[in-house]
Write a protein that holds these residues in place. Structure first.
Motif, PDB file in Angstrom:
ATOM      1  N   LEU A   4      55.497 -73.013  40.735  1.00 16.52           N
ATOM      2  CA  LEU A   4      56.735 -72.984  41.507  1.00 16.52           C
ATOM      3  C   LEU A   4      56.426 -72.561  42.920  1.00 16.52           C
ATOM      4  CD1 LEU A   4      59.888 -73.120  41.254  1.00 16.52           C
ATOM      5  CD2 LEU A   4      59.794 -70.649  41.068  1.00 16.52           C
ATOM      6  N   VAL A 131      61.498 -60.995  40.658  1.00 16.03           N
ATOM      7  CA  VAL A 131      62.319 -62.171  40.420  1.00 16.03           C
ATOM      8  C   VAL A 131      62.992 -62.526  41.739  1.00 16.03           C
ATOM      9  CG1 VAL A 131      64.347 -63.081  39.244  1.00 16.03           C
ATOM     10  CG2 VAL A 131      62.730 -61.639  37.996  1.00 16.03           C
ATOM     11  N   HIS A 135      63.497 -68.275  41.891  1.00 15.14           N
ATOM     12  CA  HIS A 135      63.295 -68.222  40.440  1.00 15.14           C
ATOM     13  C   HIS A 135      64.620 -68.332  39.700  1.00 15.14           C
ATOM     14  CE1 HIS A 135      59.407 -65.758  41.304  1.00 15.14           C
ATOM     15  NE2 HIS A 135      59.105 -67.027  41.083  1.00 15.14           N
ATOM     16  N   THR A 138      66.143 -71.931  39.728  1.00 17.72           N
ATOM     17  CA  THR A 138      65.328 -72.935  39.030  1.00 17.72           C
ATOM     18  C   THR A 138      65.037 -72.555  37.579  1.00 17.72           C
ATOM     19  OG1 THR A 138      63.315 -71.903  39.908  1.00 17.72           O
ATOM     20  CG2 THR A 138      64.212 -73.774  41.137  1.00 17.72           C
ATOM     21  N   THR A 140      63.415 -70.111  36.233  1.00 19.75           N
ATOM     22  CA  THR A 140      62.044 -69.659  35.982  1.00 19.75           C
ATOM     23  C   THR A 140      61.916 -68.159  36.197  1.00 19.75           C
ATOM     24  OG1 THR A 140      61.415 -70.158  38.283  1.00 19.75           O
ATOM     25  CG2 THR A 140      61.053 -71.886  36.643  1.00 19.75           C
ATOM     26  N   SER A 141      63.026 -67.436  36.070  1.00 18.11           N
ATOM     27  CA  SER A 141      63.039 -66.000  36.333  1.00 18.11           C
ATOM     28  C   SER A 141      62.456 -65.174  35.192  1.00 18.11           C
ATOM     29  CB  SER A 141      64.473 -65.537  36.577  1.00 18.11           C
ATOM     30  OG  SER A 141      65.258 -65.730  35.407  1.00 18.11           O
ATOM     31  N   PRO A 184      57.558 -64.001  36.371  1.00 15.30           N
ATOM     32  CA  PRO A 184      58.480 -65.001  36.941  1.00 15.30           C
ATOM     33  C   PRO A 184      57.717 -66.167  37.573  1.00 15.30           C
ATOM     34  CG  PRO A 184      59.185 -62.781  37.507  1.00 15.30           C
ATOM     35  CD  PRO A 184      57.835 -62.647  36.865  1.00 15.30           C
ATOM     36  N   GLY A 185      58.246 -67.374  37.369  1.00 11.58           N
ATOM     37  CA  GLY A 185      57.627 -68.562  37.937  1.00 11.58           C
ATOM     38  C   GLY A 185      56.640 -69.248  37.038  1.00 11.58           C
ATOM     39  N   TRP A 188      59.797 -72.260  32.328  1.00 11.40           N
ATOM     40  CA  TRP A 188      61.182 -72.672  32.527  1.00 11.40           C
ATOM     41  C   TRP A 188      61.998 -72.332  31.292  1.00 11.40           C
ATOM     42  CZ3 TRP A 188      64.848 -75.874  30.335  1.00 11.40           C
ATOM     43  CH2 TRP A 188      65.923 -76.268  31.153  1.00 11.40           C
TER      44      TRP A 188
END
Length: 390
Positions: A4, A131, A135, A138, A140-141, A184-185, A188
């Motif tokens: 990400l 976070v 994030h 999207t 992805t947090s 985070p990242g 998903w």
């Protein structure tokens, strides 16, 4: 999942290459002799309305700026025309929140890389792997779909309004206590919780409540006067129904999850919102860069990275180019929003029934948007039809 980026990329434009040659010449010239005879938009929408099997249904289509609406349903027609009612769009609200974030980034007020906890807790140290706002939008947090305490607190109102029992202060407090299991990242995971936190973080960063911020930066510039974030006066909001298509459901209260699911809007407003994405150059200048930005892929996931996401939309490939879409549901309503730059098509579909499985409504809407037919540019005006009107 691909890495990400630290923040959305302002100024990047989507890849519009490989557009197909339209089946009609500019101005709506007829197809060459021998071409297939395709059903009209009126027929396509009428079939979709009938297949949806819901008390109130509206399919609203825009092709090259020419709108066609079809309404119907299994319930008696309401006093106000179905197309003029406000419908709960649930998680499709996230497309509004994503556009809002993109606008704040392009205005230079945020970067997308800000740690959410620092914004929400008076400058708390960010830590090694915070976070960020990017994030959160999207998914992805590392946050779960809902806070850990949500089930217990919402259970007494599970079939009426569980979100109303989890207000803003509880959403923020739960986030500040949470310790992600994954960096985070790196993964998903779709999260209403994460986008709800994002709304509160944007409010903290700007000193403006999310509701006012969205109205100021998105709704008013686009002229969305038929869009609201709370139930309106009686008779102006479509009534929701349960999975049987008959049992009434109370109006949705998003509680502290407004940024993830509070928007209710008329089909015409939803088309206006989507048409701005199709033609950012015709949108208010302050929003044009953000409208371009939310078409840019920011992550890929799944086997062979087949699933592509932007700041606001799911993005699927077609033979002519990408299609962008997002669906949403509350306890008693569903919505599907999507647009395709290659065919100049936007689709807003709403219905007042919550499907739990074998969902004919979303299948019909997705099929309409995915159909490979550009459609000729039309004269200004709106065509309406009624399918299943009692």
């Amino acid at each position: 999942m691909t890495a990400l980026p630290p923040a959305p990329w302002p100024g990047t434009r989507p890849d519009d290459a490989h557009r197909p040659v339209p089946a009609t010449a500019p101005g709506g010239a007829p197809r060459p002799a021998g071409g297939p005879v395709l059903p009209s938009d009126d027929d396509l929408l009428a079939d979709a309305v009938a297949a949806s099997d819901a008390p109130h249904v509206v399919f609203a289509l825009s092709r090259h700026g020419r709108r066609t609406l079809c309404t119907g349903g299994t319930a008696p027609a309401p006093p106000l025309p179905r197309e003029d009612l406000r419908y709960e769009i649930g998680s499709a609200t996230k497309t509004f929140t994503g556009l809002l974030l993109a606008g704040l980034i392009h205005a230079g007020e945020l970067t997308g890389g800000e740690p959410a906890a620092a914004l929400l807790d008076g400058g708390r140290p960010a830590g090694a792997a915070p976070v960020t706002l990017a994030h959160l939008i999207t998914h992805t947090s590392g946050l779960p779909a809902l806070p850990a305490a949500f089930l217990l607190r919402g259970l007494p109102a599970w079939h009426t309004n569980p979100y109303a029992r989890f207000p803003a202060d509880r959403v923020v407090a739960a986030f500040l206590r949470h310790r992600p299991r994954r960096r985070p990242g790196t993964r998903w995971c779709y999260s209403n919780y994460g986008v709800a936190v994002l709304g509160h973080a944007l409010a903290a960063a700007t000193g403006t409540p999310w509701e006012d911020l969205l109205a100021e930066r998105v709704l008013r510039p686009l002229g969305l006067t038929g869009t609201a974030l709370r139930p309106h006066e009686p008779g102006h909001d479509a009534p929701g129904h349960g999975k049987d298509g008959v049992s009434p459901v109370p109006a949705f209260d998003a509680g502290g999850f407004q940024a993830a699911g509070a928007v209710r809007a008329t089909p015409h407003d939803l088309l206006t919102f989507l048409e701005a994405h199709l033609d950012p150059a015709a949108a208010p200048p302050a929003l044009a860069p953000a409208l371009h930005a939310v078409r840019v892929p920011v992550l890929r996931r799944g086997l062979t990275h087949r699933h592509v996401h932007t700041l606001a939309w799911f993005r699927h490939p077609t033979d002519g180019g990408p299609m962008y879409f997002h669906s949403g549901a509350t306890l008693g309503q569903q919505a599907f929003l999507g647009f395709r730059p290659d065919t100049g098509t936007a689709l807003a579909a709403v219905c007042t029934r919550r499907f739990r499985a074998h969902d004919p409504f979303v299948a019909a809407a997705y099929g309409l948007l995915a159909e490979e037919r550009p459609g000729p540019p039309g004269a200004d005006g709106t065509h309406r039809s009624g399918a299943g009107q009692p």
